[in-house]
Design a protein around this motif. Sequence first.
Motif, PDB file in Angstrom:
ATOM      1  N   THR A   1       0.830  -1.192   0.000  1.00 37.00           N
ATOM      2  CA  THR A   1       0.000   0.000   0.000  1.00 37.00           C
ATOM      3  C   THR A   1       0.874   1.254   0.000  1.00 37.00           C
ATOM      4  N   THR A   2       1.995   1.225   0.706  1.00 42.34           N
ATOM      5  CA  THR A   2       2.943   2.341   0.631  1.00 42.34           C
ATOM      6  C   THR A   2       3.505   2.483  -0.771  1.00 42.34           C
ATOM      7  N   ILE A   3       3.856   1.373  -1.392  1.00 47.78           N
ATOM      8  CA  ILE A   3       4.419   1.409  -2.744  1.00 47.78           C
ATOM      9  C   ILE A   3       3.433   1.988  -3.749  1.00 47.78           C
ATOM     10  N   LEU A   4       2.143   1.763  -3.551  1.00 47.23           N
ATOM     11  CA  LEU A   4       1.126   2.210  -4.508  1.00 47.23           C
ATOM     12  C   LEU A   4       0.441   3.513  -4.104  1.00 47.23           C
ATOM     13  N   THR A   5       0.866   4.113  -2.997  1.00 46.56           N
ATOM     14  CA  THR A   5       0.315   5.418  -2.604  1.00 46.56           C
ATOM     15  C   THR A   5       1.399   6.462  -2.356  1.00 46.56           C
ATOM     16  N   GLY A   6       2.625   6.041  -2.090  1.00 45.37           N
ATOM     17  CA  GLY A   6       3.654   6.989  -1.687  1.00 45.37           C
ATOM     18  C   GLY A   6       3.458   7.491  -0.279  1.00 45.37           C
TER      19      GLY A   6
END
Length: 404
Positions: free
Chosen positions: A81-86
Amino acid sequence: MSGCGGGQAINAGHPPPANVDFSKRKALVIGVDGMQYEKLQEAITAGQAPNIAKFHVAKTYIGGIVGSPTEQATYSGPGWTTILTGAWANRHKVTANDGKLRNQADSVFKLIKNADATRRAASIVSWNTINDNFARDIDLGYIDLAEKCNDVDQCVADKASGALRFGDFDFVFAHFDEPDKTGHAVGFVPAYQAAIQIVDGQVGQVLTALHRRQQTHSDEDWLVIVTPDHGRALPDGHHHGGQTLSEKTTFIAINKTANAQLNAPVKDPADSSFNGLYGNATQADIVPTVLAHMGIKLDAANYHVDGVPLTGALGVRQLTAKADNTARSVTLQWRGPDAPSGMPLTIYRDGKQIAQLSDTATTYVDQDLQEVQDGAVDINYSVMLNEIPAAYLARVNFSALVTP
């Protein structure tokens, strides 16, 4: 990876020329779940990962900064989720491996679609929970193609290859799971290295499909990133989720010329834990890199992305915010450019400009917080330099003032 670049590499120090046709700028992010950085390096040395070896591979970290609002477990749910939201989990709220959790931050899919409704995105995953966490993005049409492959990585390779060759997508996320599954099952044994080799071959299949697309779409310029969501716990590599150096260490492999954020880690980060790992780039930097490549600029005053671009010009790095609950203030700190340009540095709090400083400044104390309510409150700060914003979500916990 010139065959997958499709055009000029982004200059590491300057923005792209004004005449760039950003509609031809596209991006492919390939996830390799649980692929340990050091074990990948061993595979590259042994000739077992020739496709990933064609990229520039740099050490990064996941899990946020321990003891800060960004700290999150090194599990797959928070990581992807961090990878796909920044954004870190204090923004996106996916704190565990739970398909019932829903991402609360603006995803890369949403940001791309909001910038241009004609742009199309695909998310093809081996671990179905990723698309469950982004179910709202699917329902709202931010993800045009959402495929769950039920832990079958070859399904991902085939569907992602088809999407690239024939689907006319602008952004593709393809997720492979075998290194993580093998690590959980048997740990760091030859079978784990074999899993890296197999997934590298499937990455090669996807890159071949992209190369064939570019033979008929030579004007397209593709950014390609390969990355895992977490490391693995020592000594045996069976588990992850904690805050150890090995579990936090990840990597980003990129086919473009990277800037100092990826290529020149800060040697003396404010927090020197984990052998200085916090001086490196993070998985939160992937989304702003994709947006920069695609020419998508967000409002600096209301910027909510924690990472910074890995290509092109740099703004500030290492932005942090620390609250003094007694003084009712927040101190911002950051690293500026090595060679100041004379451009102003602008600071925003929750959408309101609160300061404009010289680009030689590296700290600011926000004391004008009398209107902030008592109790635990999140405050979003963004700092703009060189037209590149950076953000940090600070947590304050002010107590009611007691009058003698």
